[in-house]
Design a protein around this motif. Sequence first.
Motif, mmCIF file in Angstrom:
data_model
loop_
_atom_site.group_PDB
_atom_site.id
_atom_site.type_symbol
_atom_site.label_atom_id
_atom_site.label_comp_id
_atom_site.label_asym_id
_atom_site.label_seq_id
_atom_site.Cartn_x
_atom_site.Cartn_y
_atom_site.Cartn_z
ATOM 1 N N LEU A 279 0.765 -1.157 -0.111
ATOM 2 C CA LEU A 279 0.042 -0.054 -0.167
ATOM 3 C C LEU A 279 0.983 1.046 -0.130
ATOM 4 O O LEU A 279 0.525 2.417 -0.677
ATOM 5 C CB LEU A 279 -0.970 -0.079 1.290
ATOM 6 N N VAL B 98 0.804 3.744 -3.057
ATOM 7 C CA VAL B 98 0.244 4.992 -2.991
ATOM 8 C C VAL B 98 1.324 6.059 -3.641
ATOM 9 O O VAL B 98 1.139 7.094 -4.186
ATOM 10 C CB VAL B 98 -0.208 5.264 -1.568
ATOM 11 N N SER C 46 2.409 -3.400 -5.861
ATOM 12 C CA SER C 46 2.559 -2.004 -5.653
ATOM 13 C C SER C 46 2.530 -1.342 -6.831
ATOM 14 O O SER C 46 1.954 -0.340 -7.131
ATOM 15 C CB SER C 46 3.734 -1.625 -4.712
ATOM 16 N N CYS D 50 -0.961 -1.392 -8.335
ATOM 17 C CA CYS D 50 -1.901 -0.748 -7.262
ATOM 18 C C CYS D 50 -1.490 0.914 -7.942
ATOM 19 O O CYS D 50 -2.513 1.986 -7.949
ATOM 20 C CB CYS D 50 -1.671 -0.633 -5.792
ATOM 21 N N ALA E 49 -5.877 5.190 1.682
ATOM 22 C CA ALA E 49 -4.711 3.951 1.542
ATOM 23 C C ALA E 49 -3.430 4.193 2.507
ATOM 24 O O ALA E 49 -3.288 3.058 3.240
ATOM 25 C CB ALA E 49 -4.372 3.633 0.042
ATOM 26 N N LEU F 71 -4.461 3.578 5.955
ATOM 27 C CA LEU F 71 -4.809 2.217 6.332
ATOM 28 C C LEU F 71 -3.485 1.496 6.358
ATOM 29 O O LEU F 71 -3.411 0.600 7.267
ATOM 30 C CB LEU F 71 -5.477 1.640 5.006
#
Length: 593
Positions: free
Chosen positions: A85, A89, A242, A245, A306, A309
């Motif tokens: 994450l 991000v 990642s 993402c 995110a 989190l």
Amino acid sequence: MRQHPPQGLGPPEAAMEKDLDCCQDGAKTVPSAGLSTEGTETQLDDFVGAHHPDYNEEEEEQKYFRRKRLGVIKNVVAASLAGTLTYGVYLGLLQMQLILHYDETYREVKYSNIGLEDIDRKVLMGINVTPVAALLYTPVLIRFFGTKWAMFLAVGIYALFVSSNYWERYYTLVPSAVAIGGVIVPLWASMGTYITRMAQKYYEYVNYKEEQEKERQRVPRDACNAYIIVFQTVFYSCFHLSFVCAQMPMVFFLNNYLYQLNHTLFAVKHCGTLSHGTLPGFNKTVLQSLPRSVNLIIVESVLMAAAFLAMLVVLVLCGAAYRPMEEIDMRSIGWGNIFQLPFKHMRDYRLRHLFPLFIYSGFEVLFVCTGFSLNYGVCALGLERLAYLLMAYGFSASACSSLALCMLRLRRHIPLLAGAFIHAALLVTLFCWAPEPRYLAQAPLLYSIAVLWGTGSALNKTGISILLGMLYKKKERQDFIFTIYHWWQALAIFTVYLWSGLPMKAKLSIMLLTLVVAVGTYLWMERKVAHNVEVRLPRIPRPRHKTRGYRYLEDNSDETGSDGDGDKEDEGRHPTEATSEDELPKEDGEQLG
């Protein structure tokens, strides 16, 4: 007024009653001095046997260590998810903002007078230059906060970088970029240390019945290698997702505003090996319409959620890598020693021979995100397909990280050499190939190269982390070793940042030369290890405690599989593993020499 004894009791009887009462009161408040340790244990056994006839000590012990093993697995999955994450991000936000800020119309309409191009240059400089100094403070940071809290701090600074993009100004973007550059090495060094330590703890919890035998004989050097292989494979299988993402903001948001390739690539004449710099001739206007500020805020809020989190996952789900007193012991060797030990570990020929491999590991990951994806992928397929090209790389790297499990059966150098061979073949192919601009028929070949590059990256990164875990099992050394690894990676990424203006052939030649040197030095290192060549490792000083007395149970620990087993690495190694000049300090005030 004088008290008289009750009627019917004479003075001797009254005195006896008084003495009896005193004895009874004392029995209520003071433990019996006459009970021996054996008597106490006998009473406890009688109590357990009388009131819990179904109690099975062995079964309860199995349940306890099963819970411990599940806790370790939970820690590994949580750390892997947090790393995925965090990096996803960061990479996704940076990519989206750089594309938006590249567009001339966007800059003029929204930020006409703040010099956004200059701010972006300084942001990239802060991210790439700051890690150069990380070797000076990373071990101190990890030892001061502890492995888990160093991870939490670094993930929090990544979240700070995301929050700074709500208000894009020099005084928000540049300081946050410098901060994120400062924690890049601490984050990944603490992650590598954490995963390796979890593998060792899992081994201890699986083999808890052998603890008494372990105390009498040396633990095999490769005892926990299988768990290091499995846990590092799990981590990198998650981490490489990642890159997938990171493309979500482009796929679901930014692609709706981009021009097609005929507009953005109109002035591009050369691609691939014939190109110089970063995609020369690329159109300065890439957005056919400007995204609304509300939509940008929504996207950034999702990314911020995110990142938050990821912080919660580290805080709540990740357990400590060490017991509290172990962390105190690791800090109490002296801050001067902690500062010096990374430099002293570089005297070890095994690390020195791996330096080129560390450098190439940094080269290849940034090259695929910039050089290949822009000068080959975007140049031929357009900016709107950049996300899908990097997603192919990410999915491939994630899936192929599992190939490192072959180290359970094959020799450990095979995955590393296989990854190096794949990359060498791809570098030669890219050196000889210049794709045609705006020619979509080349898409299958470009996606195939991205997939194969992901395979090589997976074998490279997973193999290096497994190798370091195998070579350096002592828990007091692991944070130093992973700091050195990720620091050399950061230096390589800084070099790629500096060479962005070079011709593509020069970049590919440097990478191919580095890869050849890395493979040669790695094989040389393995040959030396096989021949038991002398290893020069600094001794880890003993903890310095100013107080005396009870701290924790050192010999009969309440945790079976005592983490003190790491000390046996030095005891069990061949006697030439530390040179005579690496002496333990004999006085509390003496620094490690």
